[in-house]
Design an enzyme around this catalytic site. Structure first.
Site, PDB file in Angstrom:
ATOM      1  N   GLN C 218      38.506 132.675  62.730  1.00 20.82           N
ATOM      2  CA  GLN C 218      39.827 132.400  63.277  1.00 20.82           C
ATOM      3  C   GLN C 218      40.584 133.704  63.538  1.00 20.82           C
ATOM      4  O   GLN C 218      41.715 133.658  64.041  1.00 20.82           O
ATOM      5  CB  GLN C 218      40.626 131.514  62.299  1.00 20.82           C
ATOM      6  CG  GLN C 218      39.952 130.180  62.046  1.00 20.82           C
ATOM      7  CD  GLN C 218      40.671 129.332  61.013  1.00 20.82           C
ATOM      8  OE1 GLN C 218      40.064 128.807  60.085  1.00 20.82           O
ATOM      9  NE2 GLN C 218      41.967 129.178  61.144  1.00 20.82           N
ATOM     10  N   ARG C 365      44.695 123.735  56.169  1.00 18.22           N
ATOM     11  CA  ARG C 365      45.907 123.357  56.891  1.00 18.22           C
ATOM     12  C   ARG C 365      47.152 123.374  55.996  1.00 18.22           C
ATOM     13  O   ARG C 365      47.989 122.487  56.079  1.00 18.22           O
ATOM     14  CB  ARG C 365      45.669 121.937  57.452  1.00 18.22           C
ATOM     15  CG  ARG C 365      46.010 121.802  58.879  1.00 18.22           C
ATOM     16  CD  ARG C 365      45.431 120.550  59.501  1.00 18.22           C
ATOM     17  NE  ARG C 365      46.084 120.350  60.791  1.00 18.22           N
ATOM     18  CZ  ARG C 365      45.654 119.547  61.743  1.00 18.22           C
ATOM     19  NH1 ARG C 365      44.550 118.852  61.571  1.00 18.22           N
ATOM     20  NH2 ARG C 365      46.316 119.438  62.871  1.00 18.22           N
ATOM     21  N   CYS C 366      47.264 124.404  55.136  1.00 15.22           N
ATOM     22  CA  CYS C 366      48.316 124.370  54.134  1.00 15.22           C
ATOM     23  C   CYS C 366      49.461 125.322  54.427  1.00 15.22           C
ATOM     24  O   CYS C 366      50.412 125.379  53.656  1.00 15.22           O
ATOM     25  CB  CYS C 366      47.753 124.700  52.758  1.00 15.22           C
ATOM     26  SG  CYS C 366      47.293 126.437  52.593  1.00 15.22           S
ATOM     27  N   GLU C 735      50.293 122.397  61.230  1.00 11.28           N
ATOM     28  CA  GLU C 735      50.027 121.970  59.851  1.00 11.28           C
ATOM     29  C   GLU C 735      51.096 121.075  59.258  1.00 11.28           C
ATOM     30  O   GLU C 735      50.941 120.576  58.142  1.00 11.28           O
ATOM     31  CB  GLU C 735      49.867 123.205  58.962  1.00 11.28           C
ATOM     32  CG  GLU C 735      48.623 123.992  59.298  1.00 11.28           C
ATOM     33  CD  GLU C 735      48.693 125.397  58.776  1.00 11.28           C
ATOM     34  OE1 GLU C 735      47.750 125.820  58.100  1.00 11.28           O
ATOM     35  OE2 GLU C 735      49.691 126.076  59.050  1.00 11.28           O
TER      36      GLU C 735
END
Lengths: 147, 177, 782
Positions: C218, C365-366, C735
């Site tokens: 990413q 996804r935090c 997110e």
């Protein structure tokens, strides 16, 4: 994992003891038994093929008989590896004479499994290990009472 | 160790024949991706759980990661690459485009093949029937809502196209009987 | 006037990515095939903690097709057995003498074919001496705890202690508080499990001395810099390509040992090396998320005014501190834990410890630990409501930061840019029919039926981040865009962020379309290739729109400024006589005298003003002045089966506010996906270990991802409160739903069971957990 059990065997205590001291006799009841190397009367290396769920592995166990107190107490230590999995086991057995022809056995087993078998078969591991252990002792009793 | 034993296998993938000598243990998904070089079918897991590898084997959806190529010797395999015909997207592909049924695209080929099979046997599925049909295809990106809409879109397109094709009853039009 | 519509901001443009994905023509890492490519597979430790006595690769090497077996000793000779982590720790690439987590990489097999590499792995014999593993983080500081990291100077399992807020002010309030609520929460370890696993194809071109790596990453630029520093290959001779990525969610940020070993293998063999991990390897060894043991106290007045929050957290970091946080934030942005409420004071402490488990912490996804923070405050507010017999919606309205208080300085030092929490919650309550639901709940409760309503009003914090506080390994967290407009009016945009499904090729084209008045079809977006993309910090923590999106807008405005001068030249007026209206430059007061960007672009190459450089392009590196604060109000309705304990989500309304929206269709898709990844840890997913450190969910047979059957038909709505500092008022949203959803669900379940005496349940709320509660309360059905 810890398992234990007891059973009554309609066989004299000396015969039960002798059976356990004969690795070739015991091997007949070992689950998935394939072959064995006998190094000494108290040290042998059986190869077993064992499955848990979808994972089957061929283990070579390094087994030592320890704490031998004829005819009442014996213990066994085993360490084994298969590709990606490891097993460590300690089992003990106590025999008492109920009569001249009947023996009572108490057994315990502590089994630690690591690796692929434990992580892929996690949900089934305890059940399978319990079943294999129970089958083993059942098999021994049957063989002793039969012959 | 001596040379590994292979055997000849022939698969028709999207109408094109591929023949190769493969090991018996070669998975169908690897035949498709490596031997036939069609990389649209993806691998997402190792326990037959995710459905990313779904293809049609003789018209029936199957997880190609759990089938050996030799098991389906002679079969007709349909993959995502065969959906577009004559430069026209399949209604399922069109549905996924119109209804934003994909994000990263990794589960999409398997998802669409399952949808194609569903609509072949059930042209007017309810939402529950769609969800049941795709319950073997995991998606991490979309939350499934738009996938359901995509399949409903495709179902509608396909029913309407079918309706267009239905011949008018004999005698209903004037003219020679 | 342009005949083709522009379709910039606010349009649900269909995705430019889709044509290739729909045809199965995506280019994911495992699709990459290079001539002479070899395959790598990894031997992994079955033990969570063990000494390595011996590695015997002879049988593997004897297998035809196996070319090499790489061990820690081999890497050690080149000084590569260890590598730096993003948090200033170091991590083993391959161990020399001990393993510290189950499934740890122990050796790598290089072979001519994929299946032969796997055969080789099965033939490598490793002799281990098992050691007692440290599995319970609460025992990490015990005197007799196994030492996970004897390589460190400090012989302790304690990694760091971190604090935020004001301990003295918080203590003072607690001492006087009329009401204090306490909860212990455990947020279990989970795993992103994107449908594509991790992998790479590393290729060393020995003629041109260039290293090219296709990688599931990413953040390709950061990888390039790190690899250059570690390998000593100059950075311009390294190319990292992030091709199509099948989901990231934070799990593809870390540098996994597999990437490094594959790189070493290509450098030594001169062949391209492909390494693709299996799903079980991915689940068992790759970066996890959460694993926070939290103890929280809320101080309030008897009338329900919340005054202060105190949080103590034990963070289980596994065997290495390899979380992908900005370097000054070992606990990420956890201090957002005061949430949407107007607290007077707060004190937050986090202690990180080592255990014999894989490393990580901030995937899934935090937003850098915001999931943990929001779960804590939303559970605490509901706990307070329960204790005070107050409606949880009313208690929230009473305590919200009000719209006129923005920009708002939180007790832990954040400046929230904008927000309107009452509007969001009001809309959510309206959509779900809150009053009717409460009536229904009362009726059902009287009949013994279990129904619950749960609320979550969250504030997110994304867009890392301003250069004075945010860096990754020292690299500031700006982001970038480079735009070039061609003579015939189309444009190419290269950005420093990297999509893994978020649709950047579409949304970033829309930004430029809007800013430059070029039709969105005429704009191509490229990303992920470090040879061509400007330096960026990558896509994670919902930062792309706030940072690279801003850079794209600012670069566009630089172009527009130059275009103004070209337009003035073409229309023979002064630049100040022009205004940008209707996506074109018009003479003020004479709108028919206008020129489009397409015409200007042509002129930039054929008729540019004397003294001005030809061409029409710009670059921007954007340093955000602040983070952005998306927010939302979620309401969840559950029905609980008294016979099985199963929790069914009947309805879920999600109101999200992410400021100005580029593409509503894509935003809605992000929210659907985010909600599903919020439901998953709330009801289904957890990674646990037995006392030997064996993972109990080593495959998808046991780690339960939501399917289309468990996932409800999410209902979404929005409010729009633009960010005052962002160039086009956007905030980011990727997110939000994963952050906001779990407490809405947990609160709903507690609400359904509170009349039975339940005040808290830890996630995941499995049927078995609920059934045991029902049984204990005498409410289970046989």
């Amino acid at each position: 994992m810890h398992f234990d059990g007891e059973q009554t065997i309609k066989t004299p205590i000396e015969k039960v003891w002798a059976y356990f001291m004969d690795p070739n006799a015991v091997a007949q009841c070992a689950p998935g038994f394939k072959s064995m190397e006998v190094i000494s009367p108290t040290h042998f290396k059986p190869t077993l093929s064992v499955g848990v769920g979808v994972v089957k592995a061929t283990f070579t166990l390094d087994v030592h008989l320890v704490d031998l107190t004829e005819p009442n107490h014996a213990a066994m230590q085993a360490h084994g590896m298969a590709a990606g999995s490891g097993v460590d086991m300690r089992a003990a057995m106590d025999l008492t004479s109920e009569s001249a022809t009947v023996t009572h056995m108490n057994w315990t087993a502590d089994v630690n499994v690591s690796g692929t078998i434990a992580s892929m078969g996690a949900r089934l591991l305890e059940g399978t290990a319990h079943k294999l252990t129970a089958n083993f002792f059942d098999c021994i009793r049957t063989k002793l009472e039969g012959g | 160790m001596t040379s590994t034993k292979t055997q000849s296998v022939t698969l028709s993938i999207n109408g094109q024949e591929y023949t190769a000598n493969v090991e018996a243990r070669l998975l169908l998904v690897h035949f498709i991706r490596e031997v036939a070089n069609q990389t649209g079918t993806h691998i997402g897991c190792d326990t037959t759980s995710c459905g990313a590898c779904t293809v049609l084997i003789n018209g029936v959806p199957g997880k190609s990661c759990t089938v050996f190529a030799v098991q389906v010797d002679g079969a007709q395999i349909s993959t995502v690459e065969g959906l577009e015909q004559n430069n026209t997207l399949h209604p399922v592909q069109q549905g996924f485009f119109e209804e934003h049924g994909l994000q990263c695209g990794f589960c999409t080929p398997g998802m669409m093949m399952t949808a194609v099979a569903l609509l072949q046997r059930n042209p007017d599925p309810t939402e529950l029937e769609i969800r049941q049909a795709i319950s073997g295809n995991l998606c991490r990106c979309t939350g499934y809502v738009n996938i359901v809409k995509s399949i409903q879109y495709a179902a509608k397109q396909m029913r309407e196209a079918q309706a267009d094709k239905v011949p008018v009853a004999a005698g209903a039009e004037g003219g020679a009987a | 006037m342009t005949s083709t519509p522009i379709r910039g901001m606010g349009h649900s443009v269909k995705r430019k990515e889709d044509p290739r994905f729909l045809r199965g023509k995506g280019n994911y890492v495992d699709d990459v095939k290079l001539p002479g490519m070899l395959y790598m597979d990894i031997v992994r430790s079955p033990y969570a903690h063990a000494k390595i006595l011996n590695i015997d690769a002879s049988k593997a090497l004897a297998l035809p097709g196996v070319l090499a077996v790489i061990t820690g000793k081999d890497l050690d000779a080149a000084g590569l057995a260890w590598m730096p982590t993003l948090m200033g720790d170091k991590q083993m690439v391959l161990p020399v003498d001990r393993v510290v987590y189950q499934a740890q990489e122990v050796a790598a097999v290089i072979a001519t074919e994929r299946y032969i590499a796997a055969d080789g792995v099965a033939l490598v014999e490793v002799e281990y001496e098992p050691l007692t593993p440290l599995v319970d983080p609460k025992k990490a500081m015990d005197a007799d705890a196994p030492l996970v990291r004897p390589d460190r100077e400090d012989k302790t399992n304690h990694i760091w202690h971190w604090e935020a807020g004001d301990a003295a002010a918080t203590d003072a309030i607690f001492q006087q508080a009329e009401v204090v609520v306490h909860e212990d929460l455990y947020i279990p370890r989970i795993h992103v499990c994107s449908i594509e696993t991790c992998g790479c194809v590393a290729s060393w071109d020995r003629v041109n001395e260039k290293l090219t790596i296709y990688m599931t990453t990413q953040a390709p630029h950061v990888i390039r810099t790190v690899f250059s520093l570690v390998s000593k290959i100059p950075e311009h001779k390294i190319r990292i390509i992030s091709p199509d990525i099948g989901g990231g969610f934070g799990g593809k940020v870390p540098v996994y040992p597999g990437y490094v070993i594959a790189t070493v293998a290509t450098l030594t063999t001169g062949h391209p090396i492909k390494w693709i991990e299996d799903r079980s390897e991915n689940l068992q060894a790759d970066s996890f998320a959460r694993d926070y043991h939290i103890s929280a106290d809320l101080a309030a007045k008897a009338d329900g005014t919340i005054q202060a929050l105190r949080v103590k957290t034990l963070a289980d970091h596994g065997a290495f501190d390899a979380a992908a946080n900005p370097s000054k934030f070992p606990a990420g942005l956890f201090s957002i834990v005061t949430g949407s409420y107007n607290l007077q004071a707060a004190h937050v402490e986090v202690d990180g410890v080592y255990t014999n488990k894989p490393s990580g912490g901030v995937a899934y996804r935090c937003s850098f630990r915001v999931t943990e923070a929001v779960h804590t405050i939303e559970r605490m507010v509901d706990s307070l409501a329960l204790q005070l017999h107050r409606d949880p919606a009313a208690l929230r309205f009473q305590n919200f930061i009000q719209p006129e208080q923005f920009p708002y300085h939180s007790p832990t030092g954040w400046e929230y840019d904008s927000g309107n929490y009452p509007a969001a919650l009001t809309l959510a309550m309206d959509r779900i029919g809150y009053a009717d639901l409460r009536r229904e709940q009362a009726e059902k409760r009287a009949r013994g039926e279990l129904m619950g309503i749960g609320i979550s009003t969250f504030t997110e914090i994304v867009g890392a981040g301003p250069s004075d506080t945010f860096d990754i390994l020292g690299i500031k967290m700006f982001d970038s865009a480079e735009i070039r407009v061609h003579p015939t009016g189309s444009a190419i945009v290269r950005i420093g962020v990297q999509s893994q499904g978020q649709g950047h090729e579409t949304t970033f084209a829309q930004i430029v379309a809007e800013e430059l008045g070029l039709p969105v079809e005429n704009i191509t977006v490229e990303h992920g290739d470090t040879d061509t993309a400007p330096y960026g910090l990558g896509t994670y923590a919902s930062r792309s729109t706030p940072t690279a999106g801003a850079a794209t807008a600012v670069a566009s405005r630089k172009i527009r400024e130059k275009a103004r001068h070209i337009a003035a030249h073409l229309l023979e007026v002064g630049p100040d006589d022009l205004e940008w209206e209707n996506h074109q430059f018009q003479v003020k007061g004479v709108p028919s005298k206008a020129v489009t960007m397409t015409q200007i672009a042509f002129a930039a190459y054929t008729n540019h003003p004397k003294g001005m450089e030809a061409g029409l392009e710009a670059v921007d590196y954007y340093d955000p002045p602040n983070l952005t604060f998306p927010f939302g109000a979620y309401i969840c309705v559950v029905d609980i089966d008294r016979g099985t304990g199963e929790v069914k989500i009947r309805r879920f309304v999600a109101v999200d506010d992410c400021g100005n929206i580029i593409n509503p269709m894509i935003v809605e898709g992000q929210i659907h996906g985010g909600l599903t990844m919020g439901m998953a840890p709330a009801l289904l997913e957890a990674i646990t270990y037995d006392e030997n450190g064996n993972i109990q969910q080593g495959s998808l047979m046991d780690y339960l991802l939501p399917t289309a059957m468990e996932t409800p038909a999410w209902e979404t709505a929005k409010t729009t409160t633009p960010s005052p500092h962002h160039p086009f008022g956007a905030k980011g949203v990727g997110e939000s739903a994963t952050v906001g959803a779990p407490p809405a669900i947990a609160n709903a379940v507690v609400d359904a069971l509170s009349h039975l005496g339940v005040t808290h349940i830890d996630i995941p709320i499995t049927p078995w957990k609920v059934y045991q509660i029902l049984e204990a309360a005498g409410a289970a059905e046989a």
